[in-house]
Design a protein around this motif. Structure first.
Motif, PDB file in Angstrom:
ATOM      1  N   GLU A  76      -5.976   4.336  -2.974  1.00 46.83           N
ATOM      2  CA  GLU A  76      -6.403   3.294  -2.040  1.00 46.83           C
ATOM      3  C   GLU A  76      -6.118   3.701  -0.591  1.00 46.83           C
ATOM      4  O   GLU A  76      -6.932   3.448   0.305  1.00 46.83           O
ATOM      5  N   ARG A  77      -4.980   4.346  -0.368  1.00 47.61           N
ATOM      6  CA  ARG A  77      -4.683   4.830   0.981  1.00 47.61           C
ATOM      7  C   ARG A  77      -5.730   5.851   1.418  1.00 47.61           C
ATOM      8  O   ARG A  77      -6.110   5.909   2.592  1.00 47.61           O
ATOM      9  N   SER A  78      -6.206   6.650   0.477  1.00 46.51           N
ATOM     10  CA  SER A  78      -7.223   7.648   0.800  1.00 46.51           C
ATOM     11  C   SER A  78      -8.515   6.996   1.269  1.00 46.51           C
ATOM     12  O   SER A  78      -9.187   7.504   2.184  1.00 46.51           O
ATOM     13  N   ILE A  79      -8.882   5.863   0.674  1.00 46.20           N
ATOM     14  CA  ILE A  79     -10.092   5.143   1.089  1.00 46.20           C
ATOM     15  C   ILE A  79      -9.950   4.663   2.532  1.00 46.20           C
ATOM     16  O   ILE A  79     -10.834   4.877   3.375  1.00 46.20           O
ATOM     17  N   ILE A  80      -8.832   4.027   2.842  1.00 48.25           N
ATOM     18  CA  ILE A  80      -8.637   3.500   4.193  1.00 48.25           C
ATOM     19  C   ILE A  80      -8.571   4.645   5.203  1.00 48.25           C
ATOM     20  O   ILE A  80      -9.109   4.540   6.315  1.00 48.25           O
ATOM     21  N   THR A  81      -7.928   5.745   4.823  1.00 49.35           N
ATOM     22  CA  THR A  81      -7.870   6.901   5.713  1.00 49.35           C
ATOM     23  C   THR A  81      -9.274   7.430   6.006  1.00 49.35           C
ATOM     24  O   THR A  81      -9.589   7.817   7.141  1.00 49.35           O
ATOM     25  N   SER A  82     -10.141   7.429   4.995  1.00 46.05           N
ATOM     26  CA  SER A  82     -11.514   7.895   5.214  1.00 46.05           C
ATOM     27  C   SER A  82     -12.265   6.958   6.146  1.00 46.05           C
ATOM     28  O   SER A  82     -13.107   7.405   6.931  1.00 46.05           O
ATOM     29  N   ALA A  97     -11.634   2.849  -4.691  1.00 45.90           N
ATOM     30  CA  ALA A  97     -10.636   3.896  -4.904  1.00 45.90           C
ATOM     31  C   ALA A  97     -10.886   4.664  -6.208  1.00 45.90           C
ATOM     32  O   ALA A  97     -11.292   4.087  -7.221  1.00 45.90           O
ATOM     33  N   ASP A  98     -10.633   5.953  -6.162  1.00 48.69           N
ATOM     34  CA  ASP A  98     -10.778   6.816  -7.333  1.00 48.69           C
ATOM     35  C   ASP A  98      -9.507   6.698  -8.173  1.00 48.69           C
ATOM     36  O   ASP A  98      -8.615   7.542  -8.103  1.00 48.69           O
ATOM     37  N   ASN A  99      -9.464   5.643  -8.954  1.00 51.07           N
ATOM     38  CA  ASN A  99      -8.262   5.340  -9.728  1.00 51.07           C
ATOM     39  C   ASN A  99      -8.682   4.783 -11.090  1.00 51.07           C
ATOM     40  O   ASN A  99      -8.428   3.621 -11.413  1.00 51.07           O
ATOM     41  N   PRO A 100      -9.367   5.604 -11.921  1.00 53.99           N
ATOM     42  CA  PRO A 100      -9.975   5.101 -13.160  1.00 53.99           C
ATOM     43  C   PRO A 100      -8.983   4.583 -14.189  1.00 53.99           C
ATOM     44  O   PRO A 100      -9.364   3.825 -15.084  1.00 53.99           O
ATOM     45  N   ASP A 101      -7.722   4.973 -14.065  1.00 55.33           N
ATOM     46  CA  ASP A 101      -6.731   4.546 -15.044  1.00 55.33           C
ATOM     47  C   ASP A 101      -6.084   3.208 -14.696  1.00 55.33           C
ATOM     48  O   ASP A 101      -5.226   2.719 -15.441  1.00 55.33           O
ATOM     49  N   ALA A 102      -6.487   2.626 -13.549  1.00 62.75           N
ATOM     50  CA  ALA A 102      -5.921   1.335 -13.163  1.00 62.75           C
ATOM     51  C   ALA A 102      -6.228   0.278 -14.223  1.00 62.75           C
ATOM     52  O   ALA A 102      -7.360   0.197 -14.722  1.00 62.75           O
ATOM     53  N   LEU A 103      -5.237  -0.509 -14.575  1.00 54.90           N
ATOM     54  CA  LEU A 103      -5.405  -1.540 -15.609  1.00 54.90           C
ATOM     55  C   LEU A 103      -5.955  -2.813 -14.967  1.00 54.90           C
ATOM     56  O   LEU A 103      -5.272  -3.830 -14.855  1.00 54.90           O
ATOM     57  N   THR A 104      -7.207  -2.725 -14.526  1.00 52.43           N
ATOM     58  CA  THR A 104      -7.821  -3.813 -13.768  1.00 52.43           C
ATOM     59  C   THR A 104      -9.196  -4.129 -14.326  1.00 52.43           C
ATOM     60  O   THR A 104      -9.969  -3.233 -14.655  1.00 52.43           O
ATOM     61  N   ILE A 142       0.819  -1.207   0.000  1.00 52.49           N
ATOM     62  CA  ILE A 142       0.000   0.000   0.000  1.00 52.49           C
ATOM     63  C   ILE A 142       0.858   1.265   0.000  1.00 52.49           C
ATOM     64  O   ILE A 142       0.435   2.313  -0.498  1.00 52.49           O
ATOM     65  N   LEU A 143       2.069   1.189   0.551  1.00 56.88           N
ATOM     66  CA  LEU A 143       2.931   2.357   0.623  1.00 56.88           C
ATOM     67  C   LEU A 143       3.424   2.806  -0.748  1.00 56.88           C
ATOM     68  O   LEU A 143       3.914   3.928  -0.898  1.00 56.88           O
ATOM     69  N   ASN A 144       3.261   1.954  -1.761  1.00 50.99           N
ATOM     70  CA  ASN A 144       3.668   2.303  -3.120  1.00 50.99           C
ATOM     71  C   ASN A 144       2.888   3.526  -3.595  1.00 50.99           C
ATOM     72  O   ASN A 144       1.688   3.638  -3.365  1.00 50.99           O
ATOM     73  N   GLU A 145       3.550   4.422  -4.277  1.00 50.47           N
ATOM     74  CA  GLU A 145       2.916   5.664  -4.742  1.00 50.47           C
ATOM     75  C   GLU A 145       1.687   5.387  -5.607  1.00 50.47           C
ATOM     76  O   GLU A 145       0.712   6.161  -5.595  1.00 50.47           O
TER      77      GLU A 145
END
Length: 338
Positions: free
Chosen positions: A30-36, A246-253, A22-25
């Motif tokens: 995803e860190r923002s979700i857990i922080t919330s 997570a707000d990460n629409p460019d993730a290749l998933t 998770i510490l990866n930039e």
């Protein structure tokens, strides 16, 4: 003051692999979700951040439940050291978090390979059920030994929150294991024929721990455990849940999800890219009531359009209130650019 979950306070060698990842930039969203999820949460014993970084799953589940309770709009009192959550309003109840963990020496639910996919779902479901029962029993003993003597606990519904983290691909348990553990109902996919109109199901009262020992299941089938008002359960409140939110629409998933299909025993399978995928915090969550509870949790108190609420009618029939597209299973397939 918000908890600082992600500044390392334990050595690299002690850090849980998912925490390190998770510490990866790339995982800033995803860190923002857990922080919330942690907003308003209190580290009452001064050990929570250390445990989050070292063992991860149990602390992660506690943060998820905190976020879920906030989503329900409950007022939470975090002043008491135990149980984990004391809900003040609109109806007071207590919630204690636990996870179904691997047995001693068992593989954790991280770094799972294709070779570890369940080959025998009967064996997989039995083992998953046993781990749930073990977690339930552990928290029940705590309640009887100490929690029940606390003034703020007496005469209030007591709920156990259980998440499955007991093996690689533990999310494949879906709802089979919890239904067997609590209501003694087992849906047997292995015995299902292609021409069947419904999955064979039958009542079970015990699951084999080994060749000499059986473990009681159907925990809500009689008045043996009246102290437990209900169980909140999920096998999908995982790292995959965080990635889904997570707000990460460019993730290749690609998100492959499984849902009930009306009029068929075959589920509906959907495949969606990250930019088009939407999931609610509460998707995949079960609330399961104990009909023999001394202090029942009011039915509907934890009702939500995205969850599955299970209760028992007077004639013993199970009532399952869930959306038509209830999230049974989620799998992620990601490409990693090189």
């Amino acid at each position: 003051m918000a908890l600082d979950l992600f500044t390392p306070i334990v050595s690299d060698e002690e850090q849980h692999p998912i925490f390190q990842m998770i510490l990866n930039e790339a995982y800033t969203p995803e860190r923002s979700i857990i922080t919330s999820w942690a907003e308003g949460f209190e580290d009452r014993d001064g050990k929570f951040i250390t445990e989050f970084q070292k063992t991860f799953e149990s602390s992660f589940w506690e943060l998820y439940l905190h976020a879920a309770l906030k989503d329900f709009g409950f007022e939470i009192n975090l002043e008491h050291h135990a149980p984990d959550f004391a809900i003040e309003s609109p109806t007071p109840f207590l919630l204690e978090a636990t996870i179904a963990a691997p047995p001693a020496g068992g593989r954790p639910p991280i770094g799972a390979t294709k070779e570890e996919l369940p080959k025998d779902f009967t064996e997989f479901n039995i083992e998953s059920t046993l781990r749930i029962c073990n977690s339930f029993d552990s928290k029940l003993k705590k309640y009887r030994k100490s929690y029940s003597k606390l003034d703020h606990v007496k005469d209030k519904p007591f709920v156990i929150g259980i998440a499955s983290f007991d093996r690689p691909h533990s999310h494949f348990a879906a709802g089979r294991s919890i239904m067997a553990a609590l209501y003694g109902i087992y849906h047997d996919e292995a015995a299902t024929k292609p021409t069947d109109e419904r999955v064979p199901s039958y009542n079970v009262s015990a699951a084999p721990k080994n060749e000499n020992t059986n473990i009681e299941v159907g925990l809500f089938c009689d008045d043996t455990y009246p102290e437990v008002s209900a169980v909140i359960y999920s096998c999908l409140a995982t790292w995959g849940k965080v990635r889904a939110l997570a707000d990460n629409p460019d993730a290749l998933t690609i998100y492959q999800t499984v849902h009930p299909r009306e009029g068929s025993i075959l589920p509906e399978v959907r495949s969606t890219t990250k930019k088009d995928y939407h999931e609610h915090l509460l998707d995949g969550l079960y609330v399961l009531h104990n009909p023999f509870a001394t202090n029942p949790l009011p039915r509907g108190l934890l009702n939500h359009e995205r969850i599955c609420e299970v209760s028992v009618a007077n004639d013993g029939e199970l009532i399952m209130d869930a959306p038509d597209d209830f999230l049974l299973l989620r799998m992620l397939f990601s490409a990693i650019p090189k």
